[in-house]
Design a protein around this motif. Structure first.
Motif, mmCIF file in Angstrom:
data_model
loop_
_atom_site.group_PDB
_atom_site.id
_atom_site.type_symbol
_atom_site.label_atom_id
_atom_site.label_comp_id
_atom_site.label_asym_id
_atom_site.label_seq_id
_atom_site.Cartn_x
_atom_site.Cartn_y
_atom_site.Cartn_z
ATOM 1 N N HIS A 102 -45.125 28.934 1.571
ATOM 2 C CA HIS A 102 -45.700 27.877 2.396
ATOM 3 C C HIS A 102 -46.930 27.253 1.731
ATOM 4 C CE1 HIS A 102 -43.035 29.485 5.493
ATOM 5 N NE2 HIS A 102 -43.314 28.424 6.232
ATOM 6 N N ILE A 103 -47.733 28.073 1.069
ATOM 7 C CA ILE A 103 -48.881 27.519 0.346
ATOM 8 C C ILE A 103 -48.413 26.578 -0.752
ATOM 9 C CG2 ILE A 103 -50.730 28.101 -1.274
ATOM 10 C CD1 ILE A 103 -51.349 30.539 0.377
ATOM 11 N N LEU A 104 -47.432 27.010 -1.530
ATOM 12 C CA LEU A 104 -46.952 26.179 -2.641
ATOM 13 C C LEU A 104 -46.355 24.870 -2.137
ATOM 14 C CD1 LEU A 104 -45.322 28.920 -4.907
ATOM 15 C CD2 LEU A 104 -47.428 27.660 -5.342
ATOM 16 N N VAL A 105 -45.599 24.927 -1.043
ATOM 17 C CA VAL A 105 -45.014 23.698 -0.498
ATOM 18 C C VAL A 105 -46.106 22.748 -0.040
ATOM 19 C CG1 VAL A 105 -43.676 22.772 1.431
ATOM 20 C CG2 VAL A 105 -42.803 24.722 0.146
ATOM 21 N N CYS A 106 -47.106 23.267 0.668
ATOM 22 C CA CYS A 106 -48.168 22.420 1.211
ATOM 23 C C CYS A 106 -49.015 21.816 0.091
ATOM 24 C CB CYS A 106 -49.037 23.237 2.165
ATOM 25 S SG CYS A 106 -50.058 22.236 3.262
ATOM 26 N N VAL A 107 -49.406 22.635 -0.880
ATOM 27 C CA VAL A 107 -50.218 22.140 -2.000
ATOM 28 C C VAL A 107 -49.422 21.145 -2.836
ATOM 29 C CG1 VAL A 107 -51.366 22.823 -4.141
ATOM 30 C CG2 VAL A 107 -51.703 24.167 -2.080
ATOM 31 N N GLY A 108 -48.125 21.457 -3.063
ATOM 32 C CA GLY A 108 -47.298 20.537 -3.835
ATOM 33 C C GLY A 108 -47.142 19.197 -3.146
ATOM 34 N N ALA A 109 -46.931 19.210 -1.834
ATOM 35 C CA ALA A 109 -46.809 17.954 -1.095
ATOM 36 C C ALA A 109 -48.117 17.167 -1.142
ATOM 37 C CB ALA A 109 -46.409 18.240 0.356
ATOM 38 N N THR A 110 -49.240 17.885 -1.061
ATOM 39 C CA THR A 110 -50.539 17.209 -1.139
ATOM 40 C C THR A 110 -50.725 16.548 -2.491
ATOM 41 O OG1 THR A 110 -51.518 18.796 0.402
ATOM 42 C CG2 THR A 110 -53.031 17.560 -0.982
ATOM 43 N N LEU A 111 -50.398 17.252 -3.550
ATOM 44 C CA LEU A 111 -50.538 16.681 -4.893
ATOM 45 C C LEU A 111 -49.640 15.464 -5.077
ATOM 46 C CD1 LEU A 111 -51.690 16.776 -7.732
ATOM 47 C CD2 LEU A 111 -49.870 18.399 -8.346
ATOM 48 N N ILE A 112 -48.430 15.526 -4.547
ATOM 49 C CA ILE A 112 -47.515 14.384 -4.660
ATOM 50 C C ILE A 112 -48.074 13.176 -3.931
ATOM 51 C CG2 ILE A 112 -45.238 13.534 -3.966
ATOM 52 C CD1 ILE A 112 -44.163 16.340 -4.568
ATOM 53 N N MET A 113 -48.655 13.402 -2.748
ATOM 54 C CA MET A 113 -49.264 12.292 -2.023
ATOM 55 C C MET A 113 -50.476 11.732 -2.762
ATOM 56 S SD MET A 113 -49.264 10.158 0.387
ATOM 57 C CE MET A 113 -48.322 10.592 1.838
ATOM 58 N N LEU A 114 -51.296 12.616 -3.319
ATOM 59 C CA LEU A 114 -52.443 12.159 -4.115
ATOM 60 C C LEU A 114 -51.971 11.327 -5.304
ATOM 61 C CD1 LEU A 114 -54.622 15.411 -4.103
ATOM 62 C CD2 LEU A 114 -55.233 13.230 -3.051
ATOM 63 N N LEU A 115 -50.929 11.805 -5.965
ATOM 64 C CA LEU A 115 -50.383 11.054 -7.094
ATOM 65 C C LEU A 115 -49.837 9.710 -6.647
ATOM 66 C CD1 LEU A 115 -49.388 10.890 -10.065
ATOM 67 C CD2 LEU A 115 -47.300 12.042 -9.308
#
Length: 231
Positions: free
Chosen positions: A44-57
């Motif tokens: 769940h941490i990896l999914v949330c952080v990954g989604a955040t990074l994708i949105m930032l990008l």
């Protein structure tokens, strides 16, 4: 903020959003991990952080192109792929054993965590925190509330050993239906094809006006039934 600075984010703000995503995703993952579900704390941490990074990008990753006349910028285009892509990961948490399907709630929690990550990446901190709280309430407390509200309907595991013949599952399900016993889950263990007896597990709710002994006796008298256990 100046127009040419709208698409620029500082390292400090980027770090803050990723840390918030780690915390929010970790809270939901901790609940899943504690209850021994397929996708837990780290997932769940990896999914949330990954989604955040994708949105930032998606929002801040291409500032060098913002002043180009021919560029049509859509900050949601890359992030939108998370919504469809998370379905493949969620599908991996769904398990089917016989007629029993489990893991749907964990798959849904991964989808929610991805949405939380996208919200954090876009700077929507309050909706992200509120969604995390609501998700935790749903996962942790509503199950207990359901048991309390429906405590008059006793949930039991009815384990039946019956001859391994076609149609026995339907016969037993019909018998329970005639007794007005709701069936919540069914699992079949047929064993090897040469085995003469198979195991059928019913998760049932017993209404208060039905005697447990009556259920056991009715099922035991059914044709082909060898053993009956009610836990």
């Amino acid at each position: 903020m100046e127009v040419d600075q709208i698409w620029v984010i500082s390292h400090g703000e980027t770090t803050l959003r990723l840390i918030i995503a780690t915390a929010l995703g970790g809270l939901i993952g901790w609940e899943r991990e504690r209850n021994k579900h397929p996708a837990g704390f780290r997932t769940h941490i990896l999914v949330c952080v990954g989604a955040t990074l994708i949105m930032l990008l998606s929002i801040y990753g291409f500032p060098q192109f913002m002043d180009q006349d021919q560029v049509r910028f859509d900050p949601g285009r890359i992030a939108a792929q998370v919504v469809s892509g998370i379905g493949f990961l969620g599908a991996g948490t769904i398990l089917r054993q016989g007629l029993t399907v489990s893991g749907l709630t964990t798959a849904a929690s991964l989808w929610v965590v991805a949405a939380i990550g996208l919200a954090v990446g876009a700077g929507f901190h309050f909706p992200a925190v509120l969604t995390t709280i609501l998700a935790l309430v749903s996962l942790e407390f509503l199950n207990k509330l359901e048991d309390w509200l429906f405590k008059s309907n006793r949930k039991k595991l009815l384990r039946i050993y019956v001859v391994n013949q076609p149609g026995k599952l339907g016969e037993l399900a019909s018998l329970l239906g005639d007794l007005n016993i709701p069936i919540r889950k069914v699992q079949i263990d047929e064993g090897e094809p040469t085995e003469a007896v198979m195991e059928i597990d019913f998760v049932i709710r017993i209404p208060p006006n039905v005697e447990i002994s009556e259920i056991v006796e009715q099922v035991r008298e059914a044709e082909g039934v060898k053993e009956v256990h009610l836990d």
